[in-house]
Design an enzyme around this catalytic site. Structure first.
Site, PDB file in Angstrom:
ATOM      1  CG  ASN A   9       7.843  -5.539   1.768  1.00 35.12           C
ATOM      2  OD1 ASN A   9       8.063  -5.599   2.981  1.00 35.12           O
ATOM      3  ND2 ASN A   9       7.440  -4.427   1.167  1.00 35.12           N
ATOM      4  CD1 TRP A  10       7.707 -11.622   4.588  1.00 36.45           C
ATOM      5  CD2 TRP A  10       8.257 -11.892   6.753  1.00 36.45           C
ATOM      6  NE1 TRP A  10       8.319 -12.840   4.717  1.00 36.45           N
ATOM      7  CE2 TRP A  10       8.671 -13.037   6.027  1.00 36.45           C
ATOM      8  CE3 TRP A  10       8.497 -11.838   8.123  1.00 36.45           C
ATOM      9  CZ2 TRP A  10       9.307 -14.115   6.652  1.00 36.45           C
ATOM     10  CZ3 TRP A  10       9.133 -12.907   8.739  1.00 36.45           C
ATOM     11  CH2 TRP A  10       9.530 -14.037   8.002  1.00 36.45           C
ATOM     12  CE  LYS A  11       3.688  -4.284   1.346  1.00 40.20           C
ATOM     13  NZ  LYS A  11       2.669  -3.587   0.586  1.00 40.20           N
ATOM     14  CG  HIS A  98       7.506  -0.143  -0.215  1.00 39.63           C
ATOM     15  ND1 HIS A  98       6.224   0.284   0.030  1.00 39.63           N
ATOM     16  CD2 HIS A  98       7.398  -1.381  -0.749  1.00 39.63           C
ATOM     17  CE1 HIS A  98       5.379  -0.682  -0.318  1.00 39.63           C
ATOM     18  NE2 HIS A  98       6.057  -1.698  -0.792  1.00 39.63           N
ATOM     19  CD  GLU A 100       3.148  -0.270   1.978  1.00 35.76           C
ATOM     20  OE1 GLU A 100       3.945  -0.846   2.745  1.00 35.76           O
ATOM     21  OE2 GLU A 100       2.372  -0.891   1.202  1.00 35.76           O
ATOM     22  CD  GLU A 169       6.436  -2.868  -4.778  1.00 31.87           C
ATOM     23  OE1 GLU A 169       6.175  -4.062  -4.614  1.00 31.87           O
ATOM     24  OE2 GLU A 169       6.554  -2.071  -3.841  1.00 31.87           O
ATOM     25  N   GLY A 175      -1.614  -4.015  -2.554  1.00 30.75           N
ATOM     26  CA  GLY A 175      -2.560  -4.394  -1.511  1.00 30.75           C
ATOM     27  C   GLY A 175      -4.016  -4.212  -1.899  1.00 30.75           C
ATOM     28  CB  SER A 214      -2.343  -7.295  -6.306  1.00 31.31           C
ATOM     29  OG  SER A 214      -2.833  -6.314  -5.404  1.00 31.31           O
ATOM     30  N   GLY A 235       4.120  -8.724  -1.639  1.00 26.29           N
ATOM     31  CA  GLY A 235       3.689  -8.289  -0.314  1.00 26.29           C
ATOM     32  C   GLY A 235       2.832  -9.365   0.340  1.00 26.29           C
ATOM     33  N   GLY A 236       1.520  -9.158   0.300  1.00 26.15           N
ATOM     34  CA  GLY A 236       0.565 -10.039   0.993  1.00 26.15           C
ATOM     35  C   GLY A 236       0.797 -11.524   0.760  1.00 26.15           C
TER      36      GLY A 236
HETATM   37  P1  13P Z   1       1.022  -6.593  -2.287  1.00 30.60           P
HETATM   38  O1  13P Z   1       1.664  -7.796  -2.958  1.00 30.60           O
HETATM   39  O2  13P Z   1       0.394  -6.936  -0.976  1.00 30.60           O
HETATM   40  O3  13P Z   1       0.128  -5.852  -3.217  1.00 30.60           O
HETATM   41  O4  13P Z   1       2.230  -5.594  -1.919  1.00 30.60           O
HETATM   42  C1  13P Z   1       3.148  -5.263  -2.881  1.00 30.60           C
HETATM   43  C2  13P Z   1       4.265  -4.555  -2.225  1.00 30.60           C
HETATM   44  O5  13P Z   1       4.103  -3.424  -1.792  1.00 30.60           O
HETATM   45  C3  13P Z   1       5.551  -5.257  -2.089  1.00 30.60           C
HETATM   46  O6  13P Z   1       6.557  -4.391  -1.701  1.00 30.60           O
END
Ligand code: 13P
Length: 252
Positions: A9-11, A98, A100, A169, A175, A214, A235-236
């Site tokens: 997930n590149w966000k 998600h 967010e 999650e 993050g 993470s 994510g990251g």
């Molecule tokens: P991180 O891997 O950056 O913690 O993000 C997780 C995430 O929200 C994937 O959807």
């Protein structure tokens, strides 16, 4: 055995050049056979570009995913993208719920359930994200929160779980660099599997349960070794080609 899935997930990150390099790098490396399902979820404006790279790369391994979707099929919904539009660009997966989207854009459990159904109406696979905040974990109400997030989905016919993925999650791990321990993650995943079994019997055994929060190359191995963890929503680390490939290899 449940087939593993690793989704990046590149966000709201990336650019045209980034997309070209990262997707090209993933395809070049994973062109050999991989046993896991692999998915990339770029920002929606890059979906046509990534779709084109994936289809022209003679690729049958990496699938496309969207990060969000409108719940309606068409109409006066300025700024929204319909599920049919995502399907036109070969999206296979769509993230729904998600944390967010829940926290920053006020999405409710019911709206998320509507999106989940919209995705399936268009023959795509929703990746339903659920998770508790740190306060909720510390208050000992993790399972209540997750049950509440799942409740509207459990009103739907059992068959919806034949084409759906769940990503656990924990919000406190997203993050933050603070991953859930393998034991913490497995405790929730085994609860999830049991809860699904109670709801939809044997269909539950084939639902891919992903962990997200993470995930990095150095913690992926122990997490993946847990019985009910079938892959990752990254994510990251999915923004770094070598890290993402290393995580894919763990799940392979
Ligand atoms: P991180 O891997 O950056 O913690 O993000 C997780 C995430 O929200 C994937 O959807």
């Amino acid at each position: 055995m449940v087939k593993p899935l690793v989704a990046g997930n590149w966000k709201m990150n990336g650019s045209r050049i980034f997309a070209e390099e990262l997707v090209g790098g993933v395809l070049a490396d994973l062109s050999r056979s991989v046993c896991a399902d692999i998915a990339l979820c770029p920002p929606s404006i890059y979906l046509p570009q990534v779709c084109q790279i994936l289809t022209s790369g003679n690729n049958s391994i990496v699938r496309l995913g969207a990060q969000n979707v409108g719940a309606q099929d068409e109409g006066a919904y300025t700024g929204e993208i319909s599920p049919g539009m995502l399907a036109e660009f070969d999206c296979h997966y769509v993230l729904v719920g998600h944390s967010e989207r829940r926290a920053l854009f006020g999405e409710t459990n019911q709206q998320i359930a509507d999106k989940f159904q919209a995705v399936q109406r268009h023959k795509m696979v929703p990746i339903l994200c659920i998770g508790e905040s740190l306060e909720q974990r510390e208050a000992g109400i993790t399972f209540e929160v997750l049950a509440e997030q799942l409740a509207p989905l459990f009103q739907l016919p059992d068959e919806v779980w034949k084409q759906a993925v769940i990503a656990y999650e924990p919000v406190w791990a997203i993050g933050t660099g603070k991953t859930a321990t393998p034991e913490q993650a497995q405790e929730v995943h085994s609860w999830l599997r049991d809860t699904l079994r109670g709801q939809v019997n044997e269909i539950a055994d084939n639902v891919q349960l992903l962990y997200g929060g993470s995930v990095k190359p150095d913690n992926a191995k122990l997490l993946f070794a847990q019985q009910d963890i079938n892959g990752f929503l990254v994510g990251g680390a999915s923004l770094n080609l070598q890290d993402f490939l290393a995580i894919c290899r763990v799940a392979d």
